[in-house]
Design a protein around this motif. Sequence first.
Motif, PDB file in Angstrom:
ATOM      1  N   PHE A  43       0.750  -0.649  -0.151  1.00 55.41           N
ATOM      2  CA  PHE A  43      -0.572  -0.371  -0.425  1.00 55.41           C
ATOM      3  C   PHE A  43       0.947   1.279  -0.150  1.00 55.41           C
ATOM      4  O   PHE A  43       0.276   2.182   0.428  1.00 55.41           O
ATOM      5  N   SER A  44       2.401   1.265   0.134  1.00 52.39           N
ATOM      6  CA  SER A  44       3.036   2.308  -0.601  1.00 52.39           C
ATOM      7  C   SER A  44       2.487   3.278  -1.888  1.00 52.39           C
ATOM      8  O   SER A  44       3.363   3.957  -1.150  1.00 52.39           O
ATOM      9  N   ASP A  45       2.469   2.661  -2.781  1.00 53.97           N
ATOM     10  CA  ASP A  45       2.359   2.880  -4.126  1.00 53.97           C
ATOM     11  C   ASP A  45       0.743   3.314  -3.397  1.00 53.97           C
ATOM     12  O   ASP A  45       0.003   2.532  -3.830  1.00 53.97           O
ATOM     13  N   LYS A  46       0.278   4.110  -4.573  1.00 58.48           N
ATOM     14  CA  LYS A  46      -1.208   4.049  -4.929  1.00 58.48           C
ATOM     15  C   LYS A  46      -1.735   3.455  -6.217  1.00 58.48           C
ATOM     16  O   LYS A  46      -2.819   3.432  -5.594  1.00 58.48           O
ATOM     17  N   GLU A  47      -0.829   3.095  -7.029  1.00 57.31           N
ATOM     18  CA  GLU A  47      -1.928   2.491  -7.773  1.00 57.31           C
ATOM     19  C   GLU A  47      -1.963   0.430  -7.570  1.00 57.31           C
ATOM     20  O   GLU A  47      -3.228   0.304  -7.786  1.00 57.31           O
ATOM     21  N   ARG A  48      -0.887   0.074  -6.353  1.00 55.84           N
ATOM     22  CA  ARG A  48      -1.655  -0.700  -5.590  1.00 55.84           C
ATOM     23  C   ARG A  48      -2.481  -0.737  -4.970  1.00 55.84           C
ATOM     24  O   ARG A  48      -2.948  -1.698  -5.011  1.00 55.84           O
ATOM     25  N   LEU A  49      -2.667   0.391  -4.405  1.00 52.95           N
ATOM     26  CA  LEU A  49      -3.808   0.673  -3.301  1.00 52.95           C
ATOM     27  C   LEU A  49      -5.205   0.709  -4.471  1.00 52.95           C
ATOM     28  O   LEU A  49      -5.771  -0.406  -3.604  1.00 52.95           O
ATOM     29  N   ILE A  50      -4.987   1.399  -4.975  1.00 54.57           N
ATOM     30  CA  ILE A  50      -6.440   1.543  -6.106  1.00 54.57           C
ATOM     31  C   ILE A  50      -6.905   0.381  -6.554  1.00 54.57           C
ATOM     32  O   ILE A  50      -7.714  -0.129  -6.982  1.00 54.57           O
ATOM     33  N   SER A  51      -5.867  -0.555  -7.215  1.00 53.12           N
ATOM     34  CA  SER A  51      -6.201  -2.091  -8.504  1.00 53.12           C
ATOM     35  C   SER A  51      -7.370  -2.449  -8.145  1.00 53.12           C
ATOM     36  O   SER A  51      -8.773  -2.893  -7.631  1.00 53.12           O
ATOM     37  N   PRO A  52      -6.959  -3.021  -6.128  1.00 54.12           N
ATOM     38  CA  PRO A  52      -7.823  -3.738  -5.528  1.00 54.12           C
ATOM     39  C   PRO A  52      -9.327  -3.738  -5.391  1.00 54.12           C
ATOM     40  O   PRO A  52     -10.211  -3.939  -5.543  1.00 54.12           O
ATOM     41  N   ILE A  53      -9.234  -2.322  -4.901  1.00 50.59           N
ATOM     42  CA  ILE A  53     -10.540  -1.103  -4.793  1.00 50.59           C
ATOM     43  C   ILE A  53     -11.301  -1.075  -6.150  1.00 50.59           C
ATOM     44  O   ILE A  53     -12.687  -1.979  -6.100  1.00 50.59           O
ATOM     45  N   LEU A  54     -10.603  -0.772  -7.191  1.00 50.37           N
ATOM     46  CA  LEU A  54     -11.577  -0.460  -8.120  1.00 50.37           C
ATOM     47  C   LEU A  54     -12.130  -2.037  -8.844  1.00 50.37           C
ATOM     48  O   LEU A  54     -12.631  -2.233  -9.179  1.00 50.37           O
ATOM     49  N   PHE A  55     -11.095  -3.304  -8.642  1.00 51.08           N
ATOM     50  CA  PHE A  55     -12.106  -4.606  -9.365  1.00 51.08           C
ATOM     51  C   PHE A  55     -12.781  -5.241  -8.133  1.00 51.08           C
ATOM     52  O   PHE A  55     -13.677  -5.389  -8.244  1.00 51.08           O
ATOM     53  N   ALA A  56     -12.854  -4.602  -7.322  1.00 51.10           N
ATOM     54  CA  ALA A  56     -13.957  -4.626  -6.261  1.00 51.10           C
ATOM     55  C   ALA A  56     -15.340  -4.250  -6.220  1.00 51.10           C
ATOM     56  O   ALA A  56     -16.452  -4.910  -6.526  1.00 51.10           O
ATOM     57  N   ILE A  57     -15.254  -2.573  -6.781  1.00 48.72           N
ATOM     58  CA  ILE A  57     -16.494  -1.927  -7.225  1.00 48.72           C
ATOM     59  C   ILE A  57     -16.638  -3.097  -8.328  1.00 48.72           C
ATOM     60  O   ILE A  57     -18.220  -2.598  -8.253  1.00 48.72           O
ATOM     61  N   LEU A  58     -15.916  -2.826  -9.127  1.00 50.82           N
ATOM     62  CA  LEU A  58     -16.610  -3.866 -10.631  1.00 50.82           C
ATOM     63  C   LEU A  58     -16.873  -5.054 -10.310  1.00 50.82           C
ATOM     64  O   LEU A  58     -18.762  -5.019 -10.941  1.00 50.82           O
ATOM     65  N   PHE A  59     -16.466  -5.393  -9.584  1.00 53.85           N
ATOM     66  CA  PHE A  59     -17.113  -7.053  -9.741  1.00 53.85           C
ATOM     67  C   PHE A  59     -18.239  -6.239  -8.722  1.00 53.85           C
ATOM     68  O   PHE A  59     -20.078  -7.751  -8.627  1.00 53.85           O
ATOM     69  N   VAL A  60     -18.509  -6.545  -7.437  1.00 54.62           N
ATOM     70  CA  VAL A  60     -20.383  -5.683  -7.111  1.00 54.62           C
ATOM     71  C   VAL A  60     -20.854  -5.887  -8.243  1.00 54.62           C
ATOM     72  O   VAL A  60     -22.065  -5.588  -8.258  1.00 54.62           O
ATOM     73  N   VAL A  61     -20.328  -4.298  -8.488  1.00 55.61           N
ATOM     74  CA  VAL A  61     -21.406  -4.321  -9.936  1.00 55.61           C
ATOM     75  C   VAL A  61     -21.811  -4.432 -10.768  1.00 55.61           C
ATOM     76  O   VAL A  61     -23.466  -4.973 -11.767  1.00 55.61           O
ATOM     77  N   LEU A  62     -21.033  -5.679 -11.142  1.00 57.31           N
ATOM     78  CA  LEU A  62     -21.664  -6.600 -12.031  1.00 57.31           C
ATOM     79  C   LEU A  62     -21.772  -7.895 -12.246  1.00 57.31           C
ATOM     80  O   LEU A  62     -23.044  -8.176 -12.686  1.00 57.31           O
ATOM     81  N   LEU A  63     -21.859  -8.420 -10.569  1.00 57.20           N
ATOM     82  CA  LEU A  63     -23.071  -8.692 -10.289  1.00 57.20           C
ATOM     83  C   LEU A  63     -24.413  -8.639  -9.725  1.00 57.20           C
ATOM     84  O   LEU A  63     -25.629  -9.167  -9.947  1.00 57.20           O
ATOM     85  N   TRP A  64     -24.360  -7.186  -9.007  1.00 53.42           N
ATOM     86  CA  TRP A  64     -25.194  -6.422  -9.422  1.00 53.42           C
ATOM     87  C   TRP A  64     -26.582  -6.196 -10.035  1.00 53.42           C
ATOM     88  O   TRP A  64     -27.925  -6.673 -10.733  1.00 53.42           O
ATOM     89  N   PHE A  65     -25.870  -5.999 -11.378  1.00 49.41           N
ATOM     90  CA  PHE A  65     -26.026  -5.599 -12.451  1.00 49.41           C
ATOM     91  C   PHE A  65     -26.806  -7.084 -12.862  1.00 49.41           C
ATOM     92  O   PHE A  65     -28.230  -7.892 -13.706  1.00 49.41           O
ATOM     93  N   SER A  66     -26.202  -8.613 -12.716  1.00 49.72           N
ATOM     94  CA  SER A  66     -26.385  -9.620 -13.165  1.00 49.72           C
ATOM     95  C   SER A  66     -27.548 -10.235 -12.628  1.00 49.72           C
ATOM     96  O   SER A  66     -28.089 -11.092 -12.888  1.00 49.72           O
ATOM     97  N   PHE A  67     -28.102 -10.535 -11.279  1.00 54.26           N
ATOM     98  CA  PHE A  67     -29.152 -10.922 -10.708  1.00 54.26           C
ATOM     99  C   PHE A  67     -30.471  -9.909 -10.582  1.00 54.26           C
ATOM    100  O   PHE A  67     -31.525 -10.460 -10.695  1.00 54.26           O
ATOM    101  N   GLY A  68     -29.972  -8.674 -10.862  1.00 56.55           N
ATOM    102  CA  GLY A  68     -31.708  -8.137 -11.301  1.00 56.55           C
ATOM    103  C   GLY A  68     -32.503  -8.018 -10.114  1.00 56.55           C
ATOM    104  O   GLY A  68     -31.591  -7.825  -9.162  1.00 56.55           O
TER     105      GLY A  68
END
Length: 87
Positions: free
Chosen positions: A19-44
């Motif tokens: 977590f010393s590098d900003k890119e390494r901190l933002i990447s998992p957070i963006l992945f988690a948000i994208l994952f939740v949004v995709l699942l949210w749309f898939s379940f309806g």
Amino acid sequence: MRLFSQTHKVLRLGLGNEFSDKERLISPILFAILFVVLLWFSFGELPEAMGVRVYVAEIFLALFFALQLSFTRIFEPELEDGALHLY
């Protein structure tokens, strides 16, 4: 107690480097948000009683996969240096 202290030191060092590098901190957070949004749309539309359980499961899976992504990147410097080779 010694195993716990060694594990704590390794994880603290690894997460500090991770977590010393900003890119390494933002990447998992963006992945988690994208994952939740995709699942949210898939379940309806879900019934309210089932929706809470599904939402909790989605969050758990998103955090699990995001942590897997982070933890695999912790050992990149050791792999590049050859510190983890057994031969």
